[in-house]
Write a protein that holds these residues in place. Structure first.
Motif, short mmCIF file in Angstrom:
data_model
loop_
_atom_site.label_atom_id
_atom_site.label_comp_id
_atom_site.label_asym_id
_atom_site.label_seq_id
_atom_site.Cartn_x
_atom_site.Cartn_y
_atom_site.Cartn_z
N SER A 76 80.18 5.68 99.50
CA SER A 76 79.10 4.77 99.96
C SER A 76 77.81 5.11 99.03
O SER A 76 77.48 6.35 98.58
N ILE A 80 73.90 -2.16 103.18
CA ILE A 80 73.68 -3.65 103.07
C ILE A 80 73.40 -3.88 104.78
O ILE A 80 74.36 -3.85 105.49
N TRP A 82 73.28 -6.79 107.03
CA TRP A 82 73.35 -8.53 107.04
C TRP A 82 72.72 -8.91 108.50
O TRP A 82 72.84 -8.57 109.58
N SER A 97 84.24 -8.29 105.18
CA SER A 97 83.72 -7.02 105.05
C SER A 97 83.89 -6.31 103.76
O SER A 97 83.24 -5.82 103.08
N TYR A 100 82.03 -6.54 100.42
CA TYR A 100 80.97 -5.84 100.10
C TYR A 100 81.20 -4.29 100.15
O TYR A 100 80.55 -3.45 99.31
N THR A 101 82.07 -3.85 100.96
CA THR A 101 82.61 -2.37 100.74
C THR A 101 83.28 -1.94 99.31
O THR A 101 83.03 -0.98 98.90
N TYR A 105 79.04 -0.16 99.22
CA TYR A 105 78.13 -0.14 100.13
C TYR A 105 78.82 -0.33 101.45
O TYR A 105 79.69 -1.11 101.63
N ASP A 106 78.01 0.41 102.21
CA ASP A 106 78.30 0.35 103.73
C ASP A 106 77.88 -1.18 104.23
O ASP A 106 76.76 -1.50 103.55
N LEU A 107 78.38 -1.77 105.08
CA LEU A 107 77.84 -3.08 105.48
C LEU A 107 77.77 -3.08 107.12
O LEU A 107 78.55 -3.01 107.77
N ILE A 109 76.57 -5.43 110.17
CA ILE A 109 76.40 -6.73 110.65
C ILE A 109 75.62 -6.67 112.05
O ILE A 109 76.28 -6.37 112.83
#
Length: 270
Positions: A76, A80, A82, A97, A100-101, A105-107, A109
Motif C-alpha cells: 500500500s 482511496i 470512495w 476493488s 484500485y488495489t 492503494y487501499d480502498l 468504500i
C-alpha cells in the motif's frame, strides 16, 4: 356567467392547493428523493469478496456508527476514500476493488447514514459533511494526509469536493459530478420554487474554488443522468493544473470498463 366564475375560482383554488401540497411534499421528502436507502442491509449481513478486506465501523459525534469495507493492497502507498452515489451498495462496488488495489492503494468504500449497515438517518447537509469529516479524521490516524485520495462518484462528488476544500488530501477525483444539487433540482423540477424549497445544496463548484490539492474530473459524453455540461461548467472553477477528462461514449456508470479512465487515473496517483 356567475356560475362559470364560481367554477373557475373553484378549479383555481384546487390547483393552488395541489401545487402547495406538491411543494410541501418536495420540501419534507427530498431526503428520500436524494438518498435511496432501499439497499439497506441487516446487521448480520456478511460481505463476500475475493480480495482481502475488513469491515470498519466508524463512530460519529452523536455515537451513530457508519459502516464500510476496507480493501487492502499487497503493497500500500496510501488510501482511496470512495464516496458512492445515491444507492451505496458496497456489495456491487466491492467486486471491482482490485482495480484500485492493483494501483497499490487501499480502498475504503463508505455507506452513508441509513445505507447498507450504517446506522442513523441523514437529516441535513451539515450533518452529512460532519460525518464525512469524521471518517476522514478516523483514517488520518492510519494514513498520512498526503497519501489519502478522495474519490467521489455521482451523488458523492459534492461531499468529496467539500471534504477536499476543508482538508489537504493528495488528490481529489470526481466521476460524473454535478455543478450543485440545487442546480440539478432546478433542472429536474423546473416548475417548483427550488430556491425556497431546497435543503441540500452540495455546491461542488464553490468547493472546487477552495480546493488546494490536484483535481481530476471524469465525465462521459453519453451520460444521460448528469449531463457532461455540468463538468464543463465546473471546469471554469478549476486551477490551471487541474484536469477535466471527457470520456467518449461513456455513460453514467461502468467507468472501470473504460481504458482511458484507468490509464489517466494511474498516471495521476502513481
Amino acid at each position: 356567467m356567475g356560475k362559470i366564475k364560481k367554477i373557475t375560482k373553484w378549479l383555481l383554488g384546487i390547483i393552488i392547493v395541489l401545487y402547495l401540497c406538491l411543494c410541501g411534499f418536495y420540501y419534507f421528502f427530498q431526503d428520500k428523493l436524494l438518498f435511496n436507502t432501499s439497499a439497506k442491509l441487516k446487521p448480520e449481513h456478511v460481505f463476500k469478496f475475493s480480495e482481502p478486506f475488513e469491515e470498519r465501523y466508524i463512530s460519529m459525534p452523536d455515537n451513530k456508527k457508519l459502516n464500510g469495507v476496507l480493501f487492502k493492497a499487497k503493497e500500500s502507498k496510501g488510501l482511496i476514500l470512495w464516496f458512492p452515489g445515491g444507492r451505496g451498495m458496497i456489495d456491487s462496488i466491492g467486486v471491482d476493488s482490485h482495480f484500485y488495489t492493483d494501483l497499490k492503494y487501499d480502498l475504503f468504500i463508505l455507506n452513508y447514514r441509513g445505507f447498507g449497515k450504517s446506522e442513523g438517518k441523514i437529516s441535513s447537509e451539515k450533518q452529512f459533511n460532519q460525518d464525512m469529516q469524521s471518517v476522514y479524521d478516523y483514517f488520518k490516524k492510519e494514513y498520512a494526509e498526503n497519501k489519502i485520495i478522495l474519490l467521489g462518484y455521482s451523488l458523492g462528488t459534492g461531499p468529496a469536493a467539500a471534504l477536499a476544500s476543508a482538508n489537504n488530501p493528495k488528490v481529489l477525483v470526481l466521476q460524473a459530478p454535478y455543478y450543485s444539487i440545487k442546480e440539478e433540482a432546478r433542472r429536474g423540477f423546473p416548475y417548483l420554487p427550488i430556491d425556497l424549497l431546497q435543503r441540500y445544496e452540495f455546491s461542488t463548484y464553490s468547493s472546487l474554488q477552495k480546493t488546494k490539492c490536484p483535481v481530476l474530473i471524469f465525465h462521459g459524453d453519453a451520460d444521460k443522468k448528469i449531463p457532461v455540461a455540468q463538468s464543463y461548467e465546473l471546469e471554469k472553477k478549476l486551477k490551471p493544473t487541474d484536469q477535466l477528462i471527457v470520456l467518449k461514449d461513456q455513460g453514467h456508470n461502468r467507468f472501470l470498463e473504460n481504458a482511458t479512465y484507468l490509464k489517466k487515473l494511474q498516471q495521476l496517483i502513481k
